[in-house]
Design a protein around this motif. Structure first.
Motif, PDB file in Angstrom:
ATOM      1  N   VAL A  65      54.374  21.395  50.943  1.00  0.00           N
ATOM      2  CA  VAL A  65      52.506  21.882  51.336  1.00  0.00           C
ATOM      3  C   VAL A  65      52.894  22.660  52.233  1.00  0.00           C
ATOM      4  CG1 VAL A  65      52.035  19.320  51.768  1.00  0.00           C
ATOM      5  CG2 VAL A  65      53.450  20.731  53.454  1.00  0.00           C
ATOM      6  N   LYS A  66      51.293  23.324  52.738  1.00  0.00           N
ATOM      7  CA  LYS A  66      51.520  24.738  53.285  1.00  0.00           C
ATOM      8  C   LYS A  66      51.122  24.099  54.472  1.00  0.00           C
ATOM      9  CE  LYS A  66      50.169  28.289  50.481  1.00  0.00           C
ATOM     10  NZ  LYS A  66      51.545  28.351  49.941  1.00  0.00           N
ATOM     11  N   ALA A  67      52.292  24.873  55.840  1.00  0.00           N
ATOM     12  CA  ALA A  67      52.400  24.109  57.156  1.00  0.00           C
ATOM     13  C   ALA A  67      51.614  25.288  57.943  1.00  0.00           C
ATOM     14  CB  ALA A  67      54.071  23.930  57.221  1.00  0.00           C
ATOM     15  N   LYS A  68      51.072  25.326  59.233  1.00  0.00           N
ATOM     16  CA  LYS A  68      50.836  26.127  60.423  1.00  0.00           C
ATOM     17  C   LYS A  68      51.371  25.931  60.892  1.00  0.00           C
ATOM     18  CE  LYS A  68      46.013  25.068  58.395  1.00  0.00           C
ATOM     19  NZ  LYS A  68      44.871  24.913  58.834  1.00  0.00           N
ATOM     20  N   ILE A  69      52.383  26.602  61.728  1.00  0.00           N
ATOM     21  CA  ILE A  69      52.842  27.380  62.568  1.00  0.00           C
ATOM     22  C   ILE A  69      52.068  26.612  64.683  1.00  0.00           C
ATOM     23  CG2 ILE A  69      54.313  28.660  64.340  1.00  0.00           C
ATOM     24  CD1 ILE A  69      55.129  29.894  62.340  1.00  0.00           C
ATOM     25  N   ILE A  70      51.896  26.051  65.148  1.00  0.00           N
ATOM     26  CA  ILE A  70      51.442  25.465  66.448  1.00  0.00           C
ATOM     27  C   ILE A  70      52.179  27.240  67.689  1.00  0.00           C
ATOM     28  CG2 ILE A  70      50.577  24.266  68.027  1.00  0.00           C
ATOM     29  CD1 ILE A  70      50.608  22.113  66.477  1.00  0.00           C
ATOM     30  N   ARG A  71      53.676  27.131  68.113  1.00  0.00           N
ATOM     31  CA  ARG A  71      54.192  28.263  68.199  1.00  0.00           C
ATOM     32  C   ARG A  71      55.475  26.901  68.079  1.00  0.00           C
ATOM     33  NH1 ARG A  71      52.482  23.923  72.092  1.00  0.00           N
ATOM     34  NH2 ARG A  71      53.616  23.377  73.175  1.00  0.00           N
ATOM     35  N   PRO A  72      56.782  28.751  68.885  1.00  0.00           N
ATOM     36  CA  PRO A  72      57.809  28.999  68.572  1.00  0.00           C
ATOM     37  C   PRO A  72      58.369  27.610  70.178  1.00  0.00           C
ATOM     38  CG  PRO A  72      57.135  30.546  69.479  1.00  0.00           C
ATOM     39  CD  PRO A  72      56.290  29.851  69.409  1.00  0.00           C
ATOM     40  N   LEU A  73      58.523  27.184  70.097  1.00  0.00           N
ATOM     41  CA  LEU A  73      59.574  25.500  71.244  1.00  0.00           C
ATOM     42  C   LEU A  73      60.489  26.262  71.875  1.00  0.00           C
ATOM     43  CD1 LEU A  73      58.780  22.562  69.284  1.00  0.00           C
ATOM     44  CD2 LEU A  73      57.196  23.443  71.347  1.00  0.00           C
ATOM     45  N   GLU A 143      66.240  14.828  73.683  1.00  0.00           N
ATOM     46  CA  GLU A 143      65.226  14.772  74.939  1.00  0.00           C
ATOM     47  C   GLU A 143      64.646  15.137  75.120  1.00  0.00           C
ATOM     48  OE1 GLU A 143      68.219  16.399  77.971  1.00  0.00           O
ATOM     49  OE2 GLU A 143      69.937  14.842  77.943  1.00  0.00           O
ATOM     50  N   LYS A 144      64.235  16.979  74.716  1.00  0.00           N
ATOM     51  CA  LYS A 144      63.576  17.946  74.522  1.00  0.00           C
ATOM     52  C   LYS A 144      62.466  17.118  74.059  1.00  0.00           C
ATOM     53  CE  LYS A 144      66.535  20.603  76.639  1.00  0.00           C
ATOM     54  NZ  LYS A 144      66.345  21.086  78.359  1.00  0.00           N
ATOM     55  N   ILE A 145      62.380  16.325  73.594  1.00  0.00           N
ATOM     56  CA  ILE A 145      60.807  15.990  72.315  1.00  0.00           C
ATOM     57  C   ILE A 145      60.003  15.271  73.476  1.00  0.00           C
ATOM     58  CG2 ILE A 145      62.041  13.533  71.537  1.00  0.00           C
ATOM     59  CD1 ILE A 145      59.598  16.075  68.991  1.00  0.00           C
ATOM     60  N   PHE A 146      60.452  14.846  74.601  1.00  0.00           N
ATOM     61  CA  PHE A 146      59.292  14.288  75.733  1.00  0.00           C
ATOM     62  C   PHE A 146      58.570  15.361  76.359  1.00  0.00           C
ATOM     63  CE2 PHE A 146      62.162  10.571  74.798  1.00  0.00           C
ATOM     64  CZ  PHE A 146      61.587  10.074  74.273  1.00  0.00           C
ATOM     65  N   ASP A 147      58.982  16.795  75.883  1.00  0.00           N
ATOM     66  CA  ASP A 147      58.352  17.534  77.437  1.00  0.00           C
ATOM     67  C   ASP A 147      58.115  18.439  76.708  1.00  0.00           C
ATOM     68  OD1 ASP A 147      56.960  18.865  79.570  1.00  0.00           O
ATOM     69  OD2 ASP A 147      59.595  18.928  80.358  1.00  0.00           O
ATOM     70  N   LEU A 148      57.707  19.055  75.273  1.00  0.00           N
ATOM     71  CA  LEU A 148      57.670  20.335  74.684  1.00  0.00           C
ATOM     72  C   LEU A 148      57.131  21.585  75.508  1.00  0.00           C
ATOM     73  CD1 LEU A 148      55.785  18.678  71.147  1.00  0.00           C
ATOM     74  CD2 LEU A 148      58.514  19.144  71.873  1.00  0.00           C
ATOM     75  N   PRO A 149      58.014  22.843  75.339  1.00  0.00           N
ATOM     76  CA  PRO A 149      57.924  24.071  76.579  1.00  0.00           C
ATOM     77  C   PRO A 149      55.871  24.157  76.267  1.00  0.00           C
ATOM     78  CG  PRO A 149      59.567  23.952  75.371  1.00  0.00           C
ATOM     79  CD  PRO A 149      59.170  22.679  74.547  1.00  0.00           C
ATOM     80  N   GLU A 150      55.588  24.974  76.919  1.00  0.00           N
ATOM     81  CA  GLU A 150      54.277  25.676  75.921  1.00  0.00           C
ATOM     82  C   GLU A 150      55.007  27.728  76.121  1.00  0.00           C
ATOM     83  OE1 GLU A 150      51.191  25.233  75.875  1.00  0.00           O
ATOM     84  OE2 GLU A 150      51.980  23.296  76.741  1.00  0.00           O
ATOM     85  N   THR A 151      56.030  28.134  76.017  1.00  0.00           N
ATOM     86  CA  THR A 151      56.653  29.463  76.047  1.00  0.00           C
ATOM     87  C   THR A 151      58.142  28.855  75.737  1.00  0.00           C
ATOM     88  OG1 THR A 151      57.824  29.148  78.241  1.00  0.00           O
ATOM     89  CG2 THR A 151      55.358  30.166  78.219  1.00  0.00           C
ATOM     90  N   VAL A 152      58.570  29.845  75.149  1.00  0.00           N
ATOM     91  CA  VAL A 152      60.215  29.963  74.106  1.00  0.00           C
ATOM     92  C   VAL A 152      60.831  29.509  75.148  1.00  0.00           C
ATOM     93  CG1 VAL A 152      61.717  31.028  72.956  1.00  0.00           C
ATOM     94  CG2 VAL A 152      59.296  31.019  72.477  1.00  0.00           C
ATOM     95  N   THR A 153      61.406  28.956  74.908  1.00  0.00           N
ATOM     96  CA  THR A 153      62.915  28.248  75.983  1.00  0.00           C
ATOM     97  C   THR A 153      64.144  28.586  75.114  1.00  0.00           C
ATOM     98  OG1 THR A 153      61.696  27.115  77.037  1.00  0.00           O
ATOM     99  CG2 THR A 153      63.745  26.696  77.269  1.00  0.00           C
ATOM    100  N   LEU A 154      65.158  29.279  75.808  1.00  0.00           N
ATOM    101  CA  LEU A 154      66.670  29.724  75.719  1.00  0.00           C
ATOM    102  C   LEU A 154      67.385  28.100  75.615  1.00  0.00           C
ATOM    103  CD1 LEU A 154      68.563  31.661  74.477  1.00  0.00           C
ATOM    104  CD2 LEU A 154      69.022  32.373  76.126  1.00  0.00           C
ATOM    105  N   LEU A 155      68.171  27.643  74.562  1.00  0.00           N
ATOM    106  CA  LEU A 155      69.180  26.518  75.323  1.00  0.00           C
ATOM    107  C   LEU A 155      70.220  26.878  74.403  1.00  0.00           C
ATOM    108  CD1 LEU A 155      66.740  23.506  73.466  1.00  0.00           C
ATOM    109  CD2 LEU A 155      67.159  24.509  76.068  1.00  0.00           C
ATOM    110  N   THR A 156      71.633  26.570  74.664  1.00  0.00           N
ATOM    111  CA  THR A 156      72.671  26.929  74.613  1.00  0.00           C
ATOM    112  C   THR A 156      73.786  25.828  74.214  1.00  0.00           C
ATOM    113  OG1 THR A 156      72.377  29.189  75.638  1.00  0.00           O
ATOM    114  CG2 THR A 156      74.685  28.272  74.432  1.00  0.00           C
ATOM    115  N   ASN A 157      73.673  25.405  73.222  1.00  0.00           N
ATOM    116  CA  ASN A 157      74.850  23.775  73.471  1.00  0.00           C
ATOM    117  C   ASN A 157      75.884  24.662  72.920  1.00  0.00           C
ATOM    118  OD1 ASN A 157      72.866  22.608  73.979  1.00  0.00           O
ATOM    119  ND2 ASN A 157      72.428  22.113  71.310  1.00  0.00           N
TER     120      ASN A 157
END
Length: 169
Positions: A65-73, A143-157
């Motif tokens: 399918v063709k998808a639409k990007i809403i925003r980067p997370l 964890e992060k799925i419950f509070d999606l950021p409005e702007t891009v967030t940098l994570l490090t694991n």
């Protein structure tokens, strides 16, 4: 050419993933290799391809399918031991909130299978409340799925490489 390479010290992987949500459920692919963990749809970025182009291509290849990007997370710097190969991996992942609600995927049920070339992809809509009990990678999504950021967030694991060290001994 995918931006993924192996050295004598491990592997580097540049990956994109789609976070697709419907009715408090996350669309995930069950890996076909043991130990059969879940991952969001996506794949490797090709040389000279933007992350946005890559995620749209991957969704079209995997879900047809063709998808639409809403925003980067998230941008995730992930250092881990590959459960299947035991190889130290340094992965740079871009995670996008993606909309496919305009497609027929929403009518295919909670579990469905699609093929991409020689690969069979088993998809499942995982209810958010079940995520903590599932082998879903990368783990931060649980964890992060419950509070999606409005702007891009940098994570490090970076604490997930001990398993490789134990396998070497």
């Amino acid at each position: 050419m995918d931006i993924s390479f192996k050295t004598e010290n491990g592997r580097f992987n540049y990956r994109v993933c789609a976070i697709i949500i419907n009715d408090n459920k996350l669309l995930a692919i069950r890996d076909e290799r043991p130990p059969h963990f879940y991952v969001p749809p996506g794949g490797r970025v090709k040389l000279y391809e933007t992350a946005e182009e890559a995620i749209l291509r991957e969704i079209e290849e995997e879900l047809k399918v063709k998808a639409k990007i809403i925003r980067p997370l998230w941008v995730n710097q992930n250092f881990f031991c590959d459960d299947v190969t035991g190889v130290h991996t340094h992965e740079l992942g871009f995670y996008f909130l993606v909309n496919i609600s305009h497609t027929d995927i929403m009518n295919m049920g909670d579990r469905f299978t699609l093929t991409e070339g020689n690969h069979k992809h088993d998809f499942e809509w995982l209810p958010f409340e079940r995520l903590k009990d599932e082998q879903l990678y990368p783990v931060f999504i649980k964890e992060k799925i419950f509070d999606l950021p409005e702007t891009v967030t940098l994570l490090t694991n970076k604490n997930q490489t001990q398993k490789c060290e134990e396998n070497i001994k």
